[in-house]
Scaffold this active site. Structure first.
Site, PDB file in Angstrom:
ATOM      1  N   CYS A  94       0.994  -0.939   0.226  1.00 42.32           N
ATOM      2  CA  CYS A  94      -0.186  -0.135   0.046  1.00 42.32           C
ATOM      3  C   CYS A  94       0.828   0.870  -0.001  1.00 42.32           C
ATOM      4  O   CYS A  94       2.124   1.476  -0.266  1.00 42.32           O
ATOM      5  CB  CYS A  94      -1.217   0.112   1.330  1.00 42.32           C
ATOM      6  SG  CYS A  94      -0.543  -0.400   2.930  1.00 42.32           S
ATOM      7  N   TRP A  95       0.225   2.980   0.730  1.00 42.30           N
ATOM      8  CA  TRP A  95       1.431   3.609   0.836  1.00 42.30           C
ATOM      9  C   TRP A  95       2.678   3.581   1.445  1.00 42.30           C
ATOM     10  O   TRP A  95       3.257   3.771   0.821  1.00 42.30           O
ATOM     11  CB  TRP A  95       0.274   4.800   1.080  1.00 42.30           C
ATOM     12  CG  TRP A  95       1.158   6.062   1.117  1.00 42.30           C
ATOM     13  CD1 TRP A  95       1.105   6.826   1.757  1.00 42.30           C
ATOM     14  CD2 TRP A  95       1.913   6.772   0.346  1.00 42.30           C
ATOM     15  NE1 TRP A  95       2.119   8.249   2.479  1.00 42.30           N
ATOM     16  CE2 TRP A  95       2.540   7.519   0.554  1.00 42.30           C
ATOM     17  CE3 TRP A  95       1.993   6.423  -1.118  1.00 42.30           C
ATOM     18  CZ2 TRP A  95       3.143   8.346   0.481  1.00 42.30           C
ATOM     19  CZ3 TRP A  95       3.421   7.921  -1.398  1.00 42.30           C
ATOM     20  CH2 TRP A  95       3.782   8.563  -0.965  1.00 42.30           C
TER      21      TRP A  95
END
Length: 339
Positions: A94-95
Site C-alpha cells: 500500500c502507501w
C-alpha cells in the site's frame, strides 16, 4: 506466511510473482510499480470518508468504518488474489506498508497464500526510484536529425543485446509537435519517472545503456535532472541520414494520420516555422502532398537539432553515415555501442 521485505527484495520477487497494489484507483493511476495490479481495498471516495473520520474522531471509529466498507469485498479480494497468485504466492503493498496492505496480506494468507509485503510501501519504492536518478551510468546516446529512425534503431538494437531505454515509449510521445499522434495519453510525471527508474534498476550498471537523443521534455514529461545531465555529457552515435530519405520516411509514417490533426500540429510551431512556411505546409497536407509538407517542416527541425548538437562536447560525437538499416549496419552500430 506473511513476510515483510525491503524494496530491492520486493522488486526482485516481482520478477517472479504478481505485485498487488491495494491503494485506491486514483493513487494507482498517479503512479505505481510497473507491472503491478490494482486491487483497491477502498474506492477513492471511501478512502476520503475513512481519512476524514480518522482526523475528526480518531483511529478506532475510522477502523470500524473501514471494516464496514471492506467487509462485503473480502471474498472478491481473496478470489482475485488467488487468480493472480503464482506458485501460491503474491506480493502486496500500500502507501506506507501499514494497515491496508497488512489487512489484505492477512486475508490472503488466511485464505492459504504465501504473501510478501513491502516495508515502507510505495513511499519507499518512490524513494528508491528517485535515488536511481542520482546514480552514475555508462550512457550512450543514439542521435540524428528528425526522420533518422532513432526510435526504431533503439528497438532493433535491443534484439542485439544492447541495453536500451526508450524514453519516447515510456512517455507515449515521439517528442515533437506531432509526437502525440497515434499514441495513448501520456502518463503522469510520477509514472513516467517510475518507468524510467524501474528500467534503470533492471539494467546492469556496469554495462553501457543506450538512450535516444531527446529534448529535456518528451511531450509534457520532464527527464529527471540527474539523468538529463548525464545524457548531455554522454558519447553520441550520430546517425547521418540523407535529407530526402528522412523526408520520405516521415511522409510514410505520418501520412496515415488525420490531415486535420497534422495541420493543427503544424500550426503549433508556426512561430518558429514562419507564417509562409506554415501556410505552405498546411496546404500541402490538405492536398495530400505529405512529402512536400515534410520537406518544409524538416528544415525547421533540422535547425533545432543542429543547435542542440552544437551545445554538446564535439569530441564525444561519432558520425555514422547510414544508407539503409540492414543487418550489417545494425551490427556495426551495436559494436560501436558495446565496445
Amino acid at each position: 506466511m506473511v513476510k515483510p521485505v525491503n524494496v530491492d527484495e520486493f522488486l526482485a520477487l516481482g520478477k517472479q510473482f504478481t505485485i498487488i497494489d491495494v491503494r485506491t484507483p486514483a493513487e494507482f493511476e498517479k503512479g505505481h510499480i510497473p507491472g503491478a495490479v490494482n486491487i483497491p481495498l477502498f474506492t477513492n471516495d471511501e478512502r476520503v470518508v475513512v481519512g476524514t473520520l480518522y482526523k475528526q474522531e480518531g483511529r478506532q471509529p475510522a477502523i470500524l468504518k473501514g471494516l464496514e466498507l471492506v467487509g462485503p469485498k473480502l471474498s472478491t479480494i481473496a478470489a482475485e488474489g488467488e487468480k493472480l497468485a503464482k506458485e501460491n504466492t503474491v506480493l502486496v503493498h500500500c502507501w506506507r506498508g501499514g494497515m491496508r496492505s497488512g489487512s489484505v496480506a492477512w486475508l490472503l494468507n488466511t485464505y492459504g497464500l504465501n504473501v510478501y509485503t513491502l516495508k515502507g510501501g510505495y513511499k519507499f519504492f518512490r524513494r528508491r526510484i528517485l535515488e536511481s536518478f542520482e546514480a552514475k551510468y555508462r550512457m550512450h546516446v543514439i542521435g540524428g536529425k528528425t526522420g533518422s529512425s532513432k526510435s526504431k534503431v533503439i528497438v532493433w538494437l535491443k534484439e542485439k543485446n544492447v541495453q536500451c531505454i526508450d524514453l519516447e515509449a515510456m512517455a507515449n510521445h515521439k517528442g515533437s509537435s506531432y509526437g502525440h499522434l497515434g499514441e495513448a495519453a501520456q502518463p503522469s510525471q510520477e509514472m513516467f519517472e517510475n518507468l524510467l527508474g524501474f528500467a534503470l534498476l533492471n539494467c546492469d550498471a556496469s554495462k553501457k545503456i543506450l538512450f535516444e537523443d531527446e529534448s529535456r521534455k518528451v511531450g509534457k514529461k520532464i527527464i529527471p535532472a540527474g539523468i538529463w545531465d548525464q545524457l548531455r555529457s554522454s558519447h553520441v552515435v550520430y546517425l547521418d541520414v540523407d535529407f530526402e530519405k528522412r523526408a520520405q520516411y516521415l511522409a510514410s509514417e505520418y501520412g496515415k494520420f488525420d490531415p486535420d490533426d497534422l495541420i493543427e500540429a503544424t500550426k503549433r510551431i508556426e512561430r518558429r516555422l514562419g507564417p509562409l512556411e506554415t501556410k505552405t505546409a498546411c496546404a500541402a497536407i490538405s492536398e495530400n502532398r505529405m512529402l512536400d509538407a515534410c520537406r518544409i517542416i524538416l528544415h525547421y527541425y533540422d535547425k533545432t537539432y543542429d543547435y542542440g548538437l552544437s551545445q554538446r562536447d564535439q569530441s564525444l560525437i561519432q558520425h555514422v553515415p547510414i544508407d539503409q538499416y540492414d543487418e550489417k549496419t545494425l551490427d556495426k552500430l551495436a559494436a560501436l555501442i558495446l565496445a
